[in-house]
Motif scaffolding. Structure first.
Motif, PDB file in Angstrom:
ATOM      1  N   ILE A  75       0.846  -1.190   0.000  1.00 38.17           N
ATOM      2  CA  ILE A  75       0.000   0.000   0.000  1.00 38.17           C
ATOM      3  C   ILE A  75       0.888   1.249   0.000  1.00 38.17           C
ATOM      4  CG2 ILE A  75      -1.927   1.168   1.119  1.00 38.17           C
ATOM      5  CD1 ILE A  75      -2.541  -1.702   0.217  1.00 38.17           C
ATOM      6  N   TYR A  76       0.546   2.196  -0.873  1.00 40.31           N
ATOM      7  CA  TYR A  76       1.269   3.459  -0.982  1.00 40.31           C
ATOM      8  C   TYR A  76       0.303   4.612  -0.700  1.00 40.31           C
ATOM      9  CZ  TYR A  76       4.704   0.660  -3.585  1.00 40.31           C
ATOM     10  OH  TYR A  76       5.608  -0.299  -3.975  1.00 40.31           O
ATOM     11  N   THR A  77       0.805   5.649  -0.048  1.00 41.95           N
ATOM     12  CA  THR A  77      -0.011   6.840   0.181  1.00 41.95           C
ATOM     13  C   THR A  77      -0.112   7.643  -1.112  1.00 41.95           C
ATOM     14  OG1 THR A  77       0.548   6.976   2.517  1.00 41.95           O
ATOM     15  CG2 THR A  77      -0.177   8.997   1.462  1.00 41.95           C
ATOM     16  N   GLN A  78      -1.320   8.070  -1.444  1.00 37.44           N
ATOM     17  CA  GLN A  78      -1.550   8.829  -2.677  1.00 37.44           C
ATOM     18  C   GLN A  78      -1.568  10.330  -2.434  1.00 37.44           C
ATOM     19  OE1 GLN A  78      -4.816   7.456  -5.050  1.00 37.44           O
ATOM     20  NE2 GLN A  78      -4.948   9.330  -6.260  1.00 37.44           N
ATOM     21  N   ARG A  79      -2.058  10.751  -1.271  1.00 42.67           N
ATOM     22  CA  ARG A  79      -2.105  12.190  -0.967  1.00 42.67           C
ATOM     23  C   ARG A  79      -1.863  12.403   0.512  1.00 42.67           C
ATOM     24  NH1 ARG A  79      -7.339  11.088  -2.417  1.00 42.67           N
ATOM     25  NH2 ARG A  79      -7.076  12.249  -4.349  1.00 42.67           N
ATOM     26  N   GLY A  80      -1.327  13.592   0.812  1.00 44.04           N
ATOM     27  CA  GLY A  80      -1.017  13.892   2.213  1.00 44.04           C
ATOM     28  C   GLY A  80       0.439  13.616   2.510  1.00 44.04           C
ATOM     29  N   THR A  81       0.699  12.647   3.378  1.00 50.78           N
ATOM     30  CA  THR A  81       2.062  12.293   3.756  1.00 50.78           C
ATOM     31  C   THR A  81       2.620  11.332   2.715  1.00 50.78           C
ATOM     32  OG1 THR A  81       1.421  12.497   6.089  1.00 50.78           O
ATOM     33  CG2 THR A  81       3.536  11.456   5.624  1.00 50.78           C
ATOM     34  N   LEU A  82       3.150  11.882   1.625  1.00 47.87           N
ATOM     35  CA  LEU A  82       3.663  11.042   0.549  1.00 47.87           C
ATOM     36  C   LEU A  82       4.914  10.305   1.011  1.00 47.87           C
ATOM     37  CD1 LEU A  82       3.241  13.379  -2.565  1.00 47.87           C
ATOM     38  CD2 LEU A  82       1.656  11.669  -1.650  1.00 47.87           C
ATOM     39  N   GLY A  83       5.122   9.121   0.455  1.00 48.37           N
ATOM     40  CA  GLY A  83       6.278   8.312   0.807  1.00 48.37           C
ATOM     41  C   GLY A  83       5.964   7.213   1.791  1.00 48.37           C
ATOM     42  N   GLN A  84       4.767   7.224   2.374  1.00 49.98           N
ATOM     43  CA  GLN A  84       4.400   6.136   3.269  1.00 49.98           C
ATOM     44  C   GLN A  84       4.130   4.876   2.451  1.00 49.98           C
ATOM     45  OE1 GLN A  84       1.014   7.927   5.391  1.00 49.98           O
ATOM     46  NE2 GLN A  84       2.225   7.811   7.256  1.00 49.98           N
ATOM     47  N   VAL A  85       4.641   3.765   2.934  1.00 51.72           N
ATOM     48  CA  VAL A  85       4.429   2.480   2.271  1.00 51.72           C
ATOM     49  C   VAL A  85       4.331   1.408   3.349  1.00 51.72           C
ATOM     50  CG1 VAL A  85       6.921   2.181   1.951  1.00 51.72           C
ATOM     51  CG2 VAL A  85       5.341   0.838   0.571  1.00 51.72           C
ATOM     52  N   ALA A  86       3.453   0.431   3.147  1.00 46.12           N
ATOM     53  CA  ALA A  86       3.281  -0.636   4.136  1.00 46.12           C
ATOM     54  C   ALA A  86       2.776  -1.892   3.445  1.00 46.12           C
ATOM     55  CB  ALA A  86       2.303  -0.203   5.233  1.00 46.12           C
ATOM     56  N   LEU A  87       3.055  -3.014   4.066  1.00 45.19           N
ATOM     57  CA  LEU A  87       2.593  -4.310   3.571  1.00 45.19           C
ATOM     58  C   LEU A  87       1.292  -4.703   4.266  1.00 45.19           C
ATOM     59  CD1 LEU A  87       5.970  -6.234   3.679  1.00 45.19           C
ATOM     60  CD2 LEU A  87       4.551  -6.077   1.630  1.00 45.19           C
ATOM     61  N   VAL A  88       0.448  -5.427   3.555  1.00 45.85           N
ATOM     62  CA  VAL A  88      -0.693  -6.078   4.179  1.00 45.85           C
ATOM     63  C   VAL A  88      -0.190  -7.407   4.743  1.00 45.85           C
ATOM     64  CG1 VAL A  88      -3.007  -7.021   3.840  1.00 45.85           C
ATOM     65  CG2 VAL A  88      -2.281  -4.991   2.552  1.00 45.85           C
ATOM     66  N   PRO A  89      -0.302  -7.628   6.064  1.00 41.71           N
ATOM     67  CA  PRO A  89       0.324  -8.804   6.673  1.00 41.71           C
ATOM     68  C   PRO A  89      -0.427 -10.089   6.369  1.00 41.71           C
ATOM     69  CG  PRO A  89      -0.955  -7.610   8.295  1.00 41.71           C
ATOM     70  CD  PRO A  89      -0.986  -6.779   7.043  1.00 41.71           C
ATOM     71  N   ASN A  90       0.298 -11.182   6.438  1.00 37.04           N
ATOM     72  CA  ASN A  90      -0.317 -12.501   6.337  1.00 37.04           C
ATOM     73  C   ASN A  90      -0.935 -12.877   7.676  1.00 37.04           C
ATOM     74  OD1 ASN A  90       0.405 -13.322   3.587  1.00 37.04           O
ATOM     75  ND2 ASN A  90       2.514 -13.244   4.330  1.00 37.04           N
ATOM     76  N   GLY A  91      -1.952 -13.727   7.619  1.00 35.42           N
ATOM     77  CA  GLY A  91      -2.604 -14.147   8.852  1.00 35.42           C
ATOM     78  C   GLY A  91      -3.661 -13.151   9.258  1.00 35.42           C
ATOM     79  N   GLY A  92      -4.679 -13.625   9.928  1.00 34.33           N
ATOM     80  CA  GLY A  92      -5.723 -12.726  10.410  1.00 34.33           C
ATOM     81  C   GLY A  92      -6.685 -12.330   9.311  1.00 34.33           C
ATOM     82  N   VAL A  93      -6.848 -11.029   9.100  1.00 31.65           N
ATOM     83  CA  VAL A  93      -7.820 -10.503   8.146  1.00 31.65           C
ATOM     84  C   VAL A  93      -7.422 -10.886   6.727  1.00 31.65           C
ATOM     85  CG1 VAL A  93      -8.905  -8.410   7.250  1.00 31.65           C
ATOM     86  CG2 VAL A  93      -8.367  -8.596   9.692  1.00 31.65           C
ATOM     87  N   LYS A  94      -8.394 -11.340   5.946  1.00 25.50           N
ATOM     88  CA  LYS A  94      -8.111 -11.798   4.585  1.00 25.50           C
ATOM     89  C   LYS A  94      -8.365 -10.726   3.535  1.00 25.50           C
ATOM     90  CE  LYS A  94      -9.071 -16.667   5.590  1.00 25.50           C
ATOM     91  NZ  LYS A  94      -9.891 -17.855   5.245  1.00 25.50           N
ATOM     92  N   THR A  95      -9.211  -9.732   3.836  1.00 22.75           N
ATOM     93  CA  THR A  95      -9.566  -8.721   2.841  1.00 22.75           C
ATOM     94  C   THR A  95      -9.713  -7.360   3.499  1.00 22.75           C
ATOM     95  OG1 THR A  95     -10.795 -10.400   1.591  1.00 22.75           O
ATOM     96  CG2 THR A  95     -11.180  -8.103   1.003  1.00 22.75           C
ATOM     97  N   TYR A  96      -9.166  -6.350   2.847  1.00 17.67           N
ATOM     98  CA  TYR A  96      -9.281  -4.961   3.272  1.00 17.67           C
ATOM     99  C   TYR A  96      -9.828  -4.130   2.123  1.00 17.67           C
ATOM    100  CZ  TYR A  96      -5.955  -6.235   7.024  1.00 17.67           C
ATOM    101  OH  TYR A  96      -5.325  -6.818   8.088  1.00 17.67           O
ATOM    102  N   VAL A  97     -10.159  -2.867   2.426  1.00 17.81           N
ATOM    103  CA  VAL A  97     -10.513  -1.886   1.404  1.00 17.81           C
ATOM    104  C   VAL A  97      -9.472  -0.777   1.439  1.00 17.81           C
ATOM    105  CG1 VAL A  97     -12.204  -0.161   0.663  1.00 17.81           C
ATOM    106  CG2 VAL A  97     -12.980  -2.353   1.542  1.00 17.81           C
ATOM    107  N   VAL A  98      -9.027  -0.352   0.275  1.00 22.27           N
ATOM    108  CA  VAL A  98      -8.089   0.766   0.171  1.00 22.27           C
ATOM    109  C   VAL A  98      -8.891   2.063   0.134  1.00 22.27           C
ATOM    110  CG1 VAL A  98      -6.274   1.808  -1.225  1.00 22.27           C
ATOM    111  CG2 VAL A  98      -6.469  -0.675  -1.101  1.00 22.27           C
TER     112      VAL A  98
END
Length: 408
Positions: A75-98
């Motif tokens: 996941i990358y930030t599109q607006r605001g604090t640009l440069g933020q990046v993170a992974l969706v972790p394995n285990g637990g929740v199977k689906t998110y909304v961006v």
């Protein structure tokens, strides 16, 4: 080492943005359902985390499937604090909304390892590409087209995996230490909450401790700045992971210290922010001067250090109620000094001090190790991405740091 655009490593329809306009508004949020990845979920480290908002499964199925994210997505930030990046972790929740302010990359497993792409997206070179191409009209932002064109190094899959494993081992240890530090500090707070039930209201803060403030040398005199004296501001406090101040973002010179109203506080002072953000607390581990946004408490009896720290921690809302100010709230030293303190008898105080000191020492050591591990990771990252450092050498460095066991 070849360089490729992110579009090259994306799976089919792997680059996706958030929903348009009215497809996701505040009224759509619910107490449970499918979690929504927002900017606040992008600052928890390597993985998305924190408190999530939710949309109903019906809303997701009807309007938001296209904007989904699953474990392994980046996941990358599109607006605001640009440069933020993170992974969706394995285990637990199977689906998110961006959300509307984020973008998702799903990599083609034949082209790239997600964890490698994540680390490649945190380098200074990658962040510079974002800065150079950001759209500055209004709120700084970027878009999917720009994201698709950003380049990363792309070694063979086996090397990508090895690099990601070494860097990941360091981050795993950092995450474990962070949890350990938070847990032990919370144990100390819990101990205080139980012990303070035995306490009685006693003397004021000024009767059992020296109460001081800080000051700022003239910013117009360069001879006062960039020296060797740690000089704390409230921003240093609010950025802490745990309540232990070991360094500051700015330093002053001895002449600067002599020309401001702050003393140099010896390690062990209880520091509390007293304006704007009231009640951010820490114990300084190094001699530190302060700006004027602090109240510093130096107990006369060393056994009171952690007791008063936790006493103050538990009374932040009360301190805020005593604050005043037209521009921003400020708790005056005068008001603070006169407030009474809850105290326990001598034997109970000694026992409390002996119980919680090792807890805080363990938390502090864990966070100190994190700083060392982060420095190693940040040193290895650009060297590995540029090909200047072999993976075997990085593994050796991680092994020396105690987070890597060389495979036979």
């Amino acid at each position: 080492m070849s360089r490729e655009q992110l579009r090259t490593v994306a799976s089919e329809r792997g680059l996706v943005g958030g929903p348009f306009g009215s497809s996701l508004v505040n009224a759509d949020y619910t107490d449970d359902g499918v979690p929504v990845i927002r900017g606040t979920n992008m600052s928890a480290g390597r993985f998305i985390g924190g408190e999530f908002a939710f949309v109903s499964h019906e809303k997701f199925a009807r309007d938001l499937i296209r904007n989904s994210a699953v474990p392994g997505d980046i996941i990358y930030t599109q607006r605001g604090t640009l440069g933020q990046v993170a992974l969706v972790p394995n285990g637990g929740v199977k689906t998110y909304v961006v959300s509307q302010s984020q973008m998702r990359l799903r990599v083609d497993p034949q082209q790239a390892i997600p964890e490698f792409v994540y680390y490649a997206s945190t380098t200074k070179e990658f962040l510079k590409q974002i800065d150079d191409r950001a759209i500055s009209t209004g709120v700084p932002h970027t878009n999917l087209g720009i994201l698709a064109e950003l380049e990363i190094p792309l070694p063979p899959l086996a090397e990508q995996r090895a690099i990601a494993e070494v860097l990941g081992a360091l981050d795993d240890k950092i995450a474990a230490n962070t949890v350990l530090a938070a847990t032990t500090a919370q144990l100390a707070s819990t101990d205080f909450a139980a012990t303070v039930r035995q306490a009685k209201w006693g003397p004021s803060f000024e009767e059992i401790a020296d109460i001081s403030g800080g000051g700022t040398p003239s910013t117009k005199n360069p001879a006062f700045w960039d020296g060797e004296v740690w000089w704390a501001t409230p921003t240093d406090m609010t950025a802490l992971v745990g309540p232990y101040l070991e360094s500051t973002s700015r330093k002053i010179t001895p002449d600067g210290l002599a020309k401001c109203s702050s003393k140099l506080f010896a390690p062990g002072a209880i520091l509390m922010t007293s304006r704007a953000t009231i009640g951010a607390l820490a114990i300084n581990g190094v001699p530190t001067a302060l700006n004027q946004g602090f109240i510093a408490v130096e107990p006369h009896d060393p056994r009171l250090m952690w007791w008063l720290f936790h006493e103050m921690e538990s009374r932040v809302q009360e301190f805020i109620s005593w604050a005043n100010g037209a521009t921003f709230l400020e708790l005056s030293r005068g008001n603070f000094k006169r407030l009474s303190v809850r105290l326990i008898d001598e034997a109970a105080l000694s026992a409390f001090h002996l119980r919680v000191t090792p807890l805080h020492d363990l938390a502090r050591r864990s966070l100190a190790e994190n700083r060392r591990l982060a420095a190693i990771r940040d040193m290895l990252l650009p060297q590995l991405m540029s090909g200047k450092l072999r993976v075997g050498d990085a593994e050796a460095a991680a092994s020396e740091a105690g987070v890597w066991t060389r495979q036979a």
